[in-house]
Each structure stands twice: as structure tokens, then as C-alpha cells.
Scaffold this motif. Structure first.
Motif, PDB file in Angstrom:
ATOM      1  N   LEU A  12       0.839  -1.219   0.000  1.00 44.92           N
ATOM      2  CA  LEU A  12       0.000   0.000   0.000  1.00 44.92           C
ATOM      3  C   LEU A  12       0.865   1.257   0.000  1.00 44.92           C
ATOM      4  CD1 LEU A  12      -2.964  -0.870   2.391  1.00 44.92           C
ATOM      5  CD2 LEU A  12      -3.128  -0.211  -0.019  1.00 44.92           C
ATOM      6  N   ASN A  13       2.086   1.153   0.534  1.00 43.03           N
ATOM      7  CA  ASN A  13       2.978   2.315   0.519  1.00 43.03           C
ATOM      8  C   ASN A  13       3.605   2.565  -0.848  1.00 43.03           C
ATOM      9  OD1 ASN A  13       2.629   3.542   2.987  1.00 43.03           O
ATOM     10  ND2 ASN A  13       3.909   2.016   4.034  1.00 43.03           N
ATOM     11  N   VAL A  14       3.285   1.706  -1.807  1.00 40.16           N
ATOM     12  CA  VAL A  14       3.597   1.990  -3.217  1.00 40.16           C
ATOM     13  C   VAL A  14       2.318   2.458  -3.929  1.00 40.16           C
ATOM     14  CG1 VAL A  14       4.384   1.003  -5.401  1.00 40.16           C
ATOM     15  CG2 VAL A  14       5.498   0.335  -3.267  1.00 40.16           C
ATOM     16  N   ARG A  42      -0.695   3.673  -2.643  1.00 37.01           N
ATOM     17  CA  ARG A  42      -1.360   4.899  -2.162  1.00 37.01           C
ATOM     18  C   ARG A  42      -0.654   6.181  -2.613  1.00 37.01           C
ATOM     19  NH1 ARG A  42       0.401   4.724   2.293  1.00 37.01           N
ATOM     20  NH2 ARG A  42       1.752   6.492   1.985  1.00 37.01           N
ATOM     21  N   PRO A  43       0.687   6.281  -2.421  1.00 38.06           N
ATOM     22  CA  PRO A  43       1.305   7.545  -2.837  1.00 38.06           C
ATOM     23  C   PRO A  43       1.328   7.728  -4.353  1.00 38.06           C
ATOM     24  CG  PRO A  43       2.963   6.050  -1.915  1.00 38.06           C
ATOM     25  CD  PRO A  43       1.641   5.402  -1.705  1.00 38.06           C
ATOM     26  N   THR A  44       1.244   6.632  -5.110  1.00 42.95           N
ATOM     27  CA  THR A  44       1.182   6.835  -6.568  1.00 42.95           C
ATOM     28  C   THR A  44      -0.149   7.508  -6.927  1.00 42.95           C
ATOM     29  OG1 THR A  44       2.569   4.897  -6.906  1.00 42.95           O
ATOM     30  CG2 THR A  44       1.369   5.689  -8.830  1.00 42.95           C
ATOM     31  N   GLY A  58      18.338   8.010   4.460  1.00 38.54           N
ATOM     32  CA  GLY A  58      17.356   8.688   5.302  1.00 38.54           C
ATOM     33  C   GLY A  58      15.926   8.363   4.922  1.00 38.54           C
ATOM     34  N   HIS A  59      15.009   9.207   5.358  1.00 40.79           N
ATOM     35  CA  HIS A  59      13.587   8.959   5.104  1.00 40.79           C
ATOM     36  C   HIS A  59      13.064   9.710   3.880  1.00 40.79           C
ATOM     37  CE1 HIS A  59      12.206   6.478   8.503  1.00 40.79           C
ATOM     38  NE2 HIS A  59      13.248   7.007   9.130  1.00 40.79           N
ATOM     39  N   ARG A  60      13.941  10.356   3.119  1.00 39.51           N
ATOM     40  CA  ARG A  60      13.452  11.069   1.945  1.00 39.51           C
ATOM     41  C   ARG A  60      12.559  10.147   1.124  1.00 39.51           C
ATOM     42  NH1 ARG A  60      16.339  15.295  -1.086  1.00 39.51           N
ATOM     43  NH2 ARG A  60      14.858  15.951  -2.682  1.00 39.51           N
ATOM     44  N   CYS A  61      11.527  10.714   0.516  1.00 41.97           N
ATOM     45  CA  CYS A  61      10.588   9.946  -0.292  1.00 41.97           C
ATOM     46  C   CYS A  61      11.318   9.236  -1.435  1.00 41.97           C
ATOM     47  CB  CYS A  61       9.544  10.904  -0.867  1.00 41.97           C
ATOM     48  SG  CYS A  61       8.382  10.097  -1.967  1.00 41.97           S
ATOM     49  N   PRO A  62      11.158   7.926  -1.575  1.00 46.41           N
ATOM     50  CA  PRO A  62      11.778   7.216  -2.694  1.00 46.41           C
ATOM     51  C   PRO A  62      10.944   7.328  -3.971  1.00 46.41           C
ATOM     52  CG  PRO A  62      10.626   5.667  -1.282  1.00 46.41           C
ATOM     53  CD  PRO A  62      10.450   7.007  -0.653  1.00 46.41           C
ATOM     54  N   GLY A  63       9.808   8.043  -3.888  1.00 47.14           N
ATOM     55  CA  GLY A  63       8.890   8.092  -5.026  1.00 47.14           C
ATOM     56  C   GLY A  63       8.978   9.373  -5.841  1.00 47.14           C
ATOM     57  N   GLU A  64      10.087  10.113  -5.717  1.00 49.68           N
ATOM     58  CA  GLU A  64      10.152  11.365  -6.487  1.00 49.68           C
ATOM     59  C   GLU A  64      10.285  11.113  -7.990  1.00 49.68           C
ATOM     60  OE1 GLU A  64      13.097  13.471  -3.816  1.00 49.68           O
ATOM     61  OE2 GLU A  64      11.703  15.109  -4.261  1.00 49.68           O
ATOM     62  N   ASP A  65      11.056  10.072  -8.351  1.00 52.72           N
ATOM     63  CA  ASP A  65      11.191   9.774  -9.787  1.00 52.72           C
ATOM     64  C   ASP A  65       9.840   9.348 -10.355  1.00 52.72           C
ATOM     65  OD1 ASP A  65      13.839  10.270  -9.448  1.00 52.72           O
ATOM     66  OD2 ASP A  65      14.497   8.175  -9.531  1.00 52.72           O
ATOM     67  N   VAL A  66       9.105   8.546  -9.566  1.00 53.67           N
ATOM     68  CA  VAL A  66       7.778   8.105 -10.015  1.00 53.67           C
ATOM     69  C   VAL A  66       6.859   9.327 -10.158  1.00 53.67           C
ATOM     70  CG1 VAL A  66       5.689   6.875  -9.281  1.00 53.67           C
ATOM     71  CG2 VAL A  66       7.914   5.769  -9.067  1.00 53.67           C
ATOM     72  N   THR A  67       6.885  10.198  -9.168  1.00 50.51           N
ATOM     73  CA  THR A  67       6.030  11.385  -9.200  1.00 50.51           C
ATOM     74  C   THR A  67       6.331  12.226 -10.447  1.00 50.51           C
ATOM     75  OG1 THR A  67       6.074  11.393  -6.791  1.00 50.51           O
ATOM     76  CG2 THR A  67       5.341  13.422  -7.866  1.00 50.51           C
ATOM     77  N   LEU A  68       7.625  12.453 -10.694  1.00 50.38           N
ATOM     78  CA  LEU A  68       8.000  13.286 -11.842  1.00 50.38           C
ATOM     79  C   LEU A  68       7.640  12.601 -13.159  1.00 50.38           C
ATOM     80  CD1 LEU A  68      11.370  14.589 -10.409  1.00 50.38           C
ATOM     81  CD2 LEU A  68       9.397  16.014 -11.021  1.00 50.38           C
TER      82      LEU A  68
HETATM   83  C1  HEM Z   1       2.170  13.103  -4.363  1.00 47.76           C
HETATM   84  C2  HEM Z   1       3.424  12.870  -4.386  1.00 47.76           C
HETATM   85  C3  HEM Z   1       4.193  12.547  -3.145  1.00 47.76           C
HETATM   86  C4  HEM Z   1       4.405  13.321  -2.045  1.00 47.76           C
HETATM   87  C5  HEM Z   1       3.910  14.739  -1.795  1.00 47.76           C
HETATM   88  C6  HEM Z   1       5.218  12.549  -1.140  1.00 47.76           C
HETATM   89  C7  HEM Z   1       5.689  13.009   0.062  1.00 47.76           C
HETATM   90  C8  HEM Z   1       6.446  12.266   0.931  1.00 47.76           C
HETATM   91  C9  HEM Z   1       6.964  12.751   2.171  1.00 47.76           C
HETATM   92  C10 HEM Z   1       6.805  14.158   2.713  1.00 47.76           C
HETATM   93  C11 HEM Z   1       7.608  11.723   2.764  1.00 47.76           C
HETATM   94  C12 HEM Z   1       8.250  11.705   4.140  1.00 47.76           C
HETATM   95  C13 HEM Z   1       9.667  12.116   4.158  1.00 47.76           C
HETATM   96  C14 HEM Z   1      10.180  12.056   5.580  1.00 47.76           C
HETATM   97  O1  HEM Z   1       9.611  11.342   6.417  1.00 47.76           O
HETATM   98  O2  HEM Z   1      11.160  12.714   5.876  1.00 47.76           O
HETATM   99  C15 HEM Z   1       7.485  10.570   1.904  1.00 47.76           C
HETATM  100  C16 HEM Z   1       7.994   9.318   2.199  1.00 47.76           C
HETATM  101  C17 HEM Z   1       7.730   8.205   1.449  1.00 47.76           C
HETATM  102  N1  HEM Z   1       7.156   8.174   0.204  1.00 47.76           N
HETATM  103 FE1  HEM Z   1       6.433   9.753  -0.798  1.00 47.76          FE
HETATM  104  N2  HEM Z   1       5.450  11.317  -1.679  1.00 47.76           N
HETATM  105  C18 HEM Z   1       4.846  11.274  -2.914  1.00 47.76           C
HETATM  106  C19 HEM Z   1       4.873  10.238  -3.810  1.00 47.76           C
HETATM  107  C20 HEM Z   1       5.366   8.993  -3.535  1.00 47.76           C
HETATM  108  C21 HEM Z   1       5.323   7.885  -4.448  1.00 47.76           C
HETATM  109  C22 HEM Z   1       4.818   7.988  -5.876  1.00 47.76           C
HETATM  110  C23 HEM Z   1       5.791   6.806  -3.770  1.00 47.76           C
HETATM  111  C24 HEM Z   1       5.941   5.387  -4.223  1.00 47.76           C
HETATM  112  C25 HEM Z   1       5.471   4.926  -5.365  1.00 47.76           C
HETATM  113  C26 HEM Z   1       6.149   7.242  -2.431  1.00 47.76           C
HETATM  114  C27 HEM Z   1       6.620   6.427  -1.433  1.00 47.76           C
HETATM  115  C28 HEM Z   1       7.085   6.874  -0.211  1.00 47.76           C
HETATM  116  C29 HEM Z   1       7.652   6.006   0.819  1.00 47.76           C
HETATM  117  C30 HEM Z   1       7.771   4.486   0.761  1.00 47.76           C
HETATM  118  C31 HEM Z   1       8.072   6.849   1.855  1.00 47.76           C
HETATM  119  C32 HEM Z   1       8.739   6.426   3.174  1.00 47.76           C
HETATM  120  C33 HEM Z   1      10.240   6.654   3.101  1.00 47.76           C
HETATM  121  C34 HEM Z   1      10.966   6.400   4.394  1.00 47.76           C
HETATM  122  O3  HEM Z   1      10.381   6.528   5.470  1.00 47.76           O
HETATM  123  O4  HEM Z   1      12.164   6.077   4.321  1.00 47.76           O
HETATM  124  N3  HEM Z   1       5.874   8.562  -2.342  1.00 47.76           N
HETATM  125  N4  HEM Z   1       6.794  10.921   0.785  1.00 47.76           N
END
Ligand code: HEM
Length: 409
Positions: free
Chosen positions: A235-237, A239-241, A357-367
Motif C-alpha cells: 500500500l505504501n507503493v 497509495r502515494p502513486t 534517510g527517510h526522503r521519499c523514494p517516489g520522487e522519480d515516479v512522481t515526476l
Molecule cells: C504526491 C506525491 C508525493 C508526495 C507529496 C510525497 C511526500 C512524501 C513525504 C513528505 C515523505 C516523508 C519524508 C520524511 O519522512 O522525511 C514521503 C515518504 C515516502 N514516500 Fe512519498 N510522496 C509522494 C509520492 C510517492 C510515491 C509515488 C511513492 C511510491 C510509489 C512514495 C513512497 C514513499 C515512501 C515508501 C516513503 C517512506 C520513506 C521512508 O520513510 O524512508 N511517495 N513521501
């Protein structure tokens, strides 16, 4: 010091930038959920925040956010070796260029399929259409069944509900909890089925889909994830997609407000769509801040942050900080033409390193999703009928009130 939980709920995105202005910048001190809290912003603060000696995640996220947005046991809540091992799974699934190109193909295909069904003169809500396009595409990409159609529609609604309901106490929140419980159960069933049909636990050297990779993943202790946690992570793949739908609608809003940007976006020369996507992510409000706890007494720019203090990184505030951006409240993709933003400069999806770190791994997917859909939207012959396009900053997450209605012509 007054607790800011109520002002946060009532002011939404404006809360932290307002507080920062009132306290004159630097370390902003407040209380949140009954705990002392500090808020930081700026590239140096990003580097400070993503150092585990300064900020840890375990126990930092409140239960209502785990039961809606992220799921219990999610990668977001881990620290140290446990986090690095789980994060490596996401990084391998989400940053591989050929994998992302395949997702972009699914997205383009599903957009075309939907577009053929839109009749001239009919009215449709872009938010609903795009969330369905992205759900179909990400299911095909991750190996989640795309049939029957009712299941995919229900999944789309549930994924939207999980994002929409995490920051409120009202009915949206309860809808989000139900949505998560339903989909975790269903996906845990799929994980168990994969493991049953493959006694090695779904293990193969190169799992063919994200669903199989999660089923086969072993944590730092060498064990497979229990089925429920595996469901949380798939779901963490998914939902954010689907959350990228919010940015697509914001992109449509930007095009409507600045019609002169339509031609360059439709042509998409020299990476213009990518620059446009960066500016959508900077300009429009989505994730307000990220939070963790100080594991010991730490110091930031000469100021003490006591052990147990909640540390917030003000993402929305940093993306509109006049010290970093000229005319921050002007939408201008030219900021990013011919250049990529610095690592800790543009932070709509967090900052620091992806792997460590915790940076979002989904930035490439988003872009990739935005660069696929926004030029297609710019090329779509459509009208934008009169509607309520206000974007209330009090609501988290927010959206143009109408969901952005268009009329294909
Ligand atoms: C609408 C676009 C998105 C936004 C605004 C967003 C935003 C974020 C933010 C703010 C974080 C937390 C960073 C932190 O805790 O310091 C995060 C983490 C994460 N995001 Fe995204 N995200 C987006 C798209 C995606 C996509 C497309 C995926 C995967 C397909 C994804 C998967 C994840 C995962 C797995 C984490 C947890 C990373 C970790 O804790 O190490 N995100 N995202």
C-alpha cells in the motif's frame, strides 16, 4: 507555551509559516499533541533533521496517522539498520529507470483509454478520472489484479480516502480507517496466496513484480514480513502513486490560471514538463511538514533542543521561503528550466538522501507520472466551466473545491 494542536487543525498549511513569521525565524518553539515541539526550515536545517543522531522516527507518528495514511509497521516508522534494510526494498522498486519507464507507459495507456470514453460536451471531474487512471496503471505495474473492474474502482476510492482522511478527526478520518482496514486485509490475502503457490516464500533472484518483491522481502532479522506488514508496504507503493492525482489537478489549475503556459507544456521541449512538475510540487500545498523526536539533547544553531522534543521540518514553509525563492507565491516553471533543484532546496517530498534517510523514494515516479500526464492534459481540447476553484489552506490535504471539472470539446 500554548499547545498548537488546535491552531494547526484550524489553520492547516498557514499554521507553521505564520508561527515562524511571528517568532521571527530561527528555531520556532511551540507545543503539539501535548509535547514540546520545535520547527525548522532551510537547506542546513534539512541536513540537521535527516541526521539520525538528531531526529528519530519510531513512536513519533500518532496512531491516527498510522491507521490511515502509512499503516502500522510501515517503513516511515523505522530507524537505523531496520529502516535501511526495508528502505532498500523501496529504492530498488522505485528508482530503476526501466521500471519507471514501464509505469509511465501504463499511465499513458490508461489515460488514452479513459480519454476515448470522454464524450464531447460532457462534464467530468478531473480528480476522479485521474485517480482511476493511476490506480489502473499502478495495479498493472505492481502485479495487483486489474480485474474485476469493481475491485479496481473500490481500490481507487479507498486509496484516495486514506490520503484524504489522515489529518482530520471527522467522518473523512473514519472513512480512511475503514478503507485501510479493507485493503490491508485484501492485499495480505494476495501476499499469502503468492507464498502458498511458491513455497520459497515468493523468493526469486529477480521478482517479476513489486507485489512479489514485497512478498519475498526479508527484514534485517532474516524473516519474511508478516502478511499484514507486507500489505502495509505494498500500500505504501499504491497509495502515494494515487496521491500524485492531487498534483495533476494542481497542474490543471496552474494551466487554467496561466494559459500562456499551455503551448510550451504541450510541446514539452528541453525538459519543460519536468520543470513544470517541479514548480507544481513547490508551489501547491500537499505535505505540510514531517516530524520526528530528538533522541537526546541536541543543539541547532546554538539553541538547545531537549531529548523527547518533537522536531518538525516545515516543508511547505521552505518551499515558499522568500530567502530561497524569488516571488515565492508566483507560479513560474522557468525556475527549474535547465537546472535540477539542489538536494535540500526543494522539499515537497522531504530532503536528505533517499537511501540512508527517510526522503521519499517516489520522487522519480512522481515526476514521471506528472511528465506523462500534464503535457497530455495541455494537448487535450477542453473547456473549464465556471466552478469553485478556491484551494482552502485550512484543509489538509487540500484541492480546488470542485475537484476541477472539465468539458472535453
Ligand atoms: C504526491 C506525491 C508525493 C508526495 C507529496 C510525497 C511526500 C512524501 C513525504 C513528505 C515523505 C516523508 C519524508 C520524511 O519522512 O522525511 C514521503 C515518504 C515516502 N514516500 Fe512519498 N510522496 C509522494 C509520492 C510517492 C510515491 C509515488 C511513492 C511510491 C510509489 C512514495 C513512497 C514513499 C515512501 C515508501 C516513503 C517512506 C520513506 C521512508 O520513510 O524512508 N511517495 N513521501
Amino acid at each position: 507555551m500554548l499547545d498548537s494542536t488546535l491552531p494547526l487543525l484550524s489553520q492547516g498549511y498557514a499554521w507553521l509559516p505564520d508561527l515562524t513569521r511571528k517568532q521571527g525565524g530561527g528555531v520556532v518553539r511551540t507545543r503539539l499533541l501535548g509535547k514540546p515541539a520545535v520547527a525548522l526550515r532551510g537547506p542546513a536545517a534539512v541536513a540537521f533533521f535527516y541526521d539520525e543522531a538528531h531526529v528519530r522516527r519510531r513512536t513519533a507518528l500518532p496512531e491516527p496517522i498510522l491507521s490511515t495514511l502509512f499503516g502500522h509497521g510501515a517503513v516511515h516508522t523505522l530507524d537505523g539498520e531496520e529502516h535501511r534494510r526495508r528502505k532498500a526494498l523501496f529504492v530498488s522498486l522505485l528508482t530503476d529507470a526501466s521500471g519507471i519507464a514501464r509505469l509511465a507507459e501504463h499511465v499513458a495507456e490508461e489515460w488514452e483509454r479513459a480519454r476515448k470514453e470522454w464524450r464531447t460536451g460532457s462534464r467530468l471531474t478531473l480528480f476522479d478520472e485521474v485517480s482511476l487512471v493511476l490506480t489502473r496503471a499502478v495495479c498493472a505495474w505492481t502485479g495487483v489484479p486489474t480485474e474485476p473492474e469493481e475491485d479496481v474502482r473500490l481500490l481507487a476510492r479507498d486509496l484516495v480516502a486514506m490520503v484524504d482522511g489522515f489529518a482530520t478527526a471527522g467522518p473523512r478520518h473514519w472513512r480512511a480507517r475503514r478503507a485501510r482496514a479493507r485493503q490491508e486485509e485484501r492485499l495480505a490475502g494476495l501476499i499469502e496466496e503468492i507464498r502458498r503457490t511458491d513455497p520459497s516464500g515468493g523468493d526469486t533472484a529477480r521478482p517479476s513484480t513489486a507485489l512479489r518483491a514485497v512478498a519475498a522481502h526479508r527484514d534485517a532479522d532474516g524473516h519474511l514480513l508478516d502478511a499484514r506488514t507486507a500489505a502495509v508496504e505494498i500500500l505504501n507503493v499504491l497509495r502515494p502513486t494515487i496521491a500524485v492525482t492531487w498534483f495533476v489537478v494542481f497542474g490543471a489549475h496552474a494551466l487554467h490560471r496561466k494559459p500562456e503556459l499551455r503551448a510550451p507544456l504541450a510541446e514539452d521541449r528541453d525538459g519543460y514538463a519536468r520543470a513544470f512538475a517541479h514548480e507544481v510540487r513547490r508551489f501547491y500545498p500537499f505535505a505540510p511538514f514531517v516530524a520526528g523526536l530528538a533522541p537526546q539533547d541536541v543543539e541547532w544553531r546554538g539553541q538547545r533542543i531537549a531529548e523527547g522534543t518533537m522536531v518538525l521540518l516545515d516543508l511547505y514553509g521552505q518551499n515558499h521561503d522568500p530567502e530561497l525563492w524569488t516571488d515565492p507565491y508566483t507560479f513560474d516553471p522557468e525556475r527549474f528550466t535547465g537546472r535540477e533543484p539542489g538536494r535540500d532546496e526543494l522539499v515537497p517530498q522531504g530532503g536528505g538522501e533517499v537511501s540512508g534517510g527517510h526522503r521519499c523514494p517516489g520522487e522519480d515516479v512522481t515526476l514521471a507520472v506528472l511528465s506523462t500526464l500534464l503535457p497530455r492534459l495541455a494537448r487535450l481540447d477542453h473547456r473549464v466551466p465556471g466552478q469553485d476553484l478556491r484551494i482552502p489552506l485550512r484543509r489538509v490535504p487540500t484541492l480546488p473545491r470542485s475537484g476541477f471539472v472539465i468539458e472535453p470539446v
